[in-house]
Design a protein around this motif. Structure first.
Motif, PDB file in Angstrom:
ATOM      1  N   VAL A 118      -7.763  26.098   1.769  1.00 29.48           N
ATOM      2  CA  VAL A 118      -7.146  27.295   1.284  1.00 29.48           C
ATOM      3  C   VAL A 118      -8.008  28.034   2.661  1.00 29.48           C
ATOM      4  O   VAL A 118      -7.018  28.793   3.247  1.00 29.48           O
ATOM      5  CB  VAL A 118      -7.077  27.926   0.053  1.00 29.48           C
ATOM      6  CG1 VAL A 118      -6.902  29.050   0.015  1.00 29.48           C
ATOM      7  CG2 VAL A 118      -6.571  27.714  -0.426  1.00 29.48           C
ATOM      8  N   GLU A 119      -8.967  27.886   2.650  1.00 30.56           N
ATOM      9  CA  GLU A 119      -9.705  28.753   3.562  1.00 30.56           C
ATOM     10  C   GLU A 119      -9.534  28.071   5.080  1.00 30.56           C
ATOM     11  O   GLU A 119      -9.422  29.041   5.952  1.00 30.56           O
ATOM     12  CB  GLU A 119     -11.348  28.914   3.755  1.00 30.56           C
ATOM     13  CG  GLU A 119     -11.973  29.275   2.110  1.00 30.56           C
ATOM     14  CD  GLU A 119     -13.085  28.920   1.468  1.00 30.56           C
ATOM     15  OE1 GLU A 119     -14.170  29.469   0.940  1.00 30.56           O
ATOM     16  OE2 GLU A 119     -13.375  28.054   2.113  1.00 30.56           O
ATOM     17  N   LEU A 120      -9.689  26.901   5.040  1.00 27.71           N
ATOM     18  CA  LEU A 120      -9.068  26.574   6.586  1.00 27.71           C
ATOM     19  C   LEU A 120      -7.870  26.786   6.170  1.00 27.71           C
ATOM     20  O   LEU A 120      -7.367  27.241   8.522  1.00 27.71           O
ATOM     21  CB  LEU A 120      -9.474  24.848   6.156  1.00 27.71           C
ATOM     22  CG  LEU A 120      -8.700  24.168   8.089  1.00 27.71           C
ATOM     23  CD1 LEU A 120     -10.199  24.166   8.730  1.00 27.71           C
ATOM     24  CD2 LEU A 120      -8.734  22.180   7.103  1.00 27.71           C
ATOM     25  N   THR A 121      -6.966  26.919   6.304  1.00 30.37           N
ATOM     26  CA  THR A 121      -6.057  27.477   6.845  1.00 30.37           C
ATOM     27  C   THR A 121      -5.449  28.956   7.070  1.00 30.37           C
ATOM     28  O   THR A 121      -4.753  29.334   7.661  1.00 30.37           O
ATOM     29  CB  THR A 121      -4.756  26.947   5.707  1.00 30.37           C
ATOM     30  OG1 THR A 121      -4.849  25.758   4.966  1.00 30.37           O
ATOM     31  CG2 THR A 121      -3.000  27.248   5.880  1.00 30.37           C
ATOM     32  N   CYS A 122      -5.826  29.749   6.284  1.00 30.66           N
ATOM     33  CA  CYS A 122      -6.045  30.810   6.703  1.00 30.66           C
ATOM     34  C   CYS A 122      -6.968  30.782   7.590  1.00 30.66           C
ATOM     35  O   CYS A 122      -6.758  31.733   8.762  1.00 30.66           O
ATOM     36  CB  CYS A 122      -7.035  31.594   5.381  1.00 30.66           C
ATOM     37  SG  CYS A 122      -6.173  31.720   3.809  1.00 30.66           S
ATOM     38  N   TYR A 123      -8.059  30.546   7.429  1.00 29.73           N
ATOM     39  CA  TYR A 123      -8.824  30.107   9.314  1.00 29.73           C
ATOM     40  C   TYR A 123      -8.006  30.363  10.606  1.00 29.73           C
ATOM     41  O   TYR A 123      -7.494  30.895  11.188  1.00 29.73           O
ATOM     42  CB  TYR A 123      -9.708  29.599   9.776  1.00 29.73           C
ATOM     43  CG  TYR A 123     -10.285  29.201  10.791  1.00 29.73           C
ATOM     44  CD1 TYR A 123     -12.024  30.484  11.182  1.00 29.73           C
ATOM     45  CD2 TYR A 123      -9.998  28.646  11.779  1.00 29.73           C
ATOM     46  CE1 TYR A 123     -12.284  30.312  12.744  1.00 29.73           C
ATOM     47  CE2 TYR A 123     -11.061  28.107  12.511  1.00 29.73           C
ATOM     48  CZ  TYR A 123     -11.526  29.067  12.911  1.00 29.73           C
ATOM     49  OH  TYR A 123     -11.839  28.838  14.731  1.00 29.73           O
ATOM     50  N   ILE A 124      -7.149  29.163  10.256  1.00 25.89           N
ATOM     51  CA  ILE A 124      -6.060  29.255  11.234  1.00 25.89           C
ATOM     52  C   ILE A 124      -5.400  29.800  11.435  1.00 25.89           C
ATOM     53  O   ILE A 124      -4.595  30.155  12.686  1.00 25.89           O
ATOM     54  CB  ILE A 124      -5.358  27.223  10.926  1.00 25.89           C
ATOM     55  CG1 ILE A 124      -6.522  26.352  11.235  1.00 25.89           C
ATOM     56  CG2 ILE A 124      -3.727  26.588  11.767  1.00 25.89           C
ATOM     57  CD1 ILE A 124      -5.755  25.024  10.496  1.00 25.89           C
ATOM     58  N   LEU A 125      -4.268  30.460  10.728  1.00 22.11           N
ATOM     59  CA  LEU A 125      -3.488  31.873  10.362  1.00 22.11           C
ATOM     60  C   LEU A 125      -4.317  32.408  11.659  1.00 22.11           C
ATOM     61  O   LEU A 125      -3.168  33.522  12.456  1.00 22.11           O
ATOM     62  CB  LEU A 125      -2.977  31.941   9.331  1.00 22.11           C
ATOM     63  CG  LEU A 125      -1.775  31.338   8.810  1.00 22.11           C
ATOM     64  CD1 LEU A 125      -1.563  31.418   7.095  1.00 22.11           C
ATOM     65  CD2 LEU A 125      -0.893  30.990   9.246  1.00 22.11           C
ATOM     66  N   LYS A 126      -4.814  32.864  11.065  1.00 21.33           N
ATOM     67  CA  LYS A 126      -6.197  34.143  11.738  1.00 21.33           C
ATOM     68  C   LYS A 126      -5.927  33.545  13.336  1.00 21.33           C
ATOM     69  O   LYS A 126      -6.160  34.294  13.912  1.00 21.33           O
ATOM     70  CB  LYS A 126      -7.614  34.373  11.077  1.00 21.33           C
ATOM     71  CG  LYS A 126      -8.105  35.991  11.687  1.00 21.33           C
ATOM     72  CD  LYS A 126      -8.802  35.643  10.596  1.00 21.33           C
ATOM     73  CE  LYS A 126      -9.282  37.204  11.259  1.00 21.33           C
ATOM     74  NZ  LYS A 126     -11.413  37.070   9.998  1.00 21.33           N
ATOM     75  N   ASN A 127      -6.464  32.249  13.209  1.00 21.13           N
ATOM     76  CA  ASN A 127      -6.914  32.438  14.596  1.00 21.13           C
ATOM     77  C   ASN A 127      -5.975  31.417  16.042  1.00 21.13           C
ATOM     78  O   ASN A 127      -6.198  31.662  17.055  1.00 21.13           O
ATOM     79  CB  ASN A 127      -7.992  31.240  14.939  1.00 21.13           C
ATOM     80  CG  ASN A 127      -9.366  32.503  14.299  1.00 21.13           C
ATOM     81  OD1 ASN A 127      -9.861  33.712  15.099  1.00 21.13           O
ATOM     82  ND2 ASN A 127      -9.614  32.270  12.376  1.00 21.13           N
ATOM     83  N   ALA A 128      -4.762  30.692  15.326  1.00 23.16           N
ATOM     84  CA  ALA A 128      -4.457  29.674  16.730  1.00 23.16           C
ATOM     85  C   ALA A 128      -3.254  31.294  16.429  1.00 23.16           C
ATOM     86  O   ALA A 128      -2.061  31.233  15.905  1.00 23.16           O
ATOM     87  CB  ALA A 128      -4.142  28.900  15.624  1.00 23.16           C
TER      88      ALA A 128
END
Length: 204
Positions: free
Chosen positions: A124-134
């Protein structure tokens, strides 16, 4: 490349051995060591596929941020994380606070697919990171099916196969998506959530 701990090996060794690598597929049957954060880069890497199969060791999916930080040209990311449903710390456990990394915009990543998406906190943390930075992300696919692809529409039996504990985890995965991911979804991103057949398996 396919063997145990290959993800850690690839992150540690390949940037210096193969600096012009454009596509990489990794498959690990048991990743014991979390992926380290390192200064080395995959400057030409555009397509990355990582398969993490069932193993007995817990793995911190959030450590895969190391590959994103190291791959400024990455365009597509595919994760296949078919591990046992309860072989992780769920995001609904005793420590609900989500970890974050220093913001680092990814200007080319457009398509991300995670097969075997679960309520694992690191995932979940990885997915949130992607949404924030990609910043140019277009498509995000989260598949919660845990390897069961047979549907009642094509099985000929009139009913999907049994998911067992996988169905329980699919329900948690859907809850994690609603709780932590949907409200972070930029308007430009198309979210596709794949789950067990709704005709045969109630998820809510």
């Amino acid at each position: 490349m396919s063997y145990s701990d290959v993800v850690c090996y690839a992150r540690t060794e390949l940037p210096s051995i193969m600096p012009n690598l454009g596509a990489l597929t990794l498959s690990s049957c048991d990743e014991v060591v979390n992926t380290p954060m390192l200064p080395t880069k995959f400057l030409c890497l555009k397509h990355l596929t990582i398969c993490l199969r069932s193993g007995h060791s817990p793995y911190d999916y959030f450590s895969l941020v190391s590959f994103l930080e190291a791959s400024p040209s990455l365009e597509t990311l595919s994760l296949d994380v078919w591990k046992k449903p309860m072989n992780h710390e769920t995001v609904f456990g005793h420590s609900p606070h989500l970890r974050q990394m220093t913001e680092d915009q990814h200007c080319y990543l457009k398509n991300v697919k995670i097969m075997g998406f679960s309520s694992a906190k690191g995932l979940v943390e990885l997915t949130c990171y992607i949404l924030k930075n990609a910043v140019l992300l277009e498509c995000l696919t989260l598949d919660t099916n845990y390897g069961c692809t047979s549907r009642c529409s094509d099985s000929g039996s009139g009913r999907c196969g049994s998911f067992g504990n996988g169905l329980r985890e699919a329900r948690r995965a859907f809850r994690a998506i609603r709780t932590y991911i949907e409200d972070k979804l930029p308007a430009r991103v198309k979210l596709t959530v794949v789950g067990p057949c709704s005709q045969c398996h109630k998820l809510s």
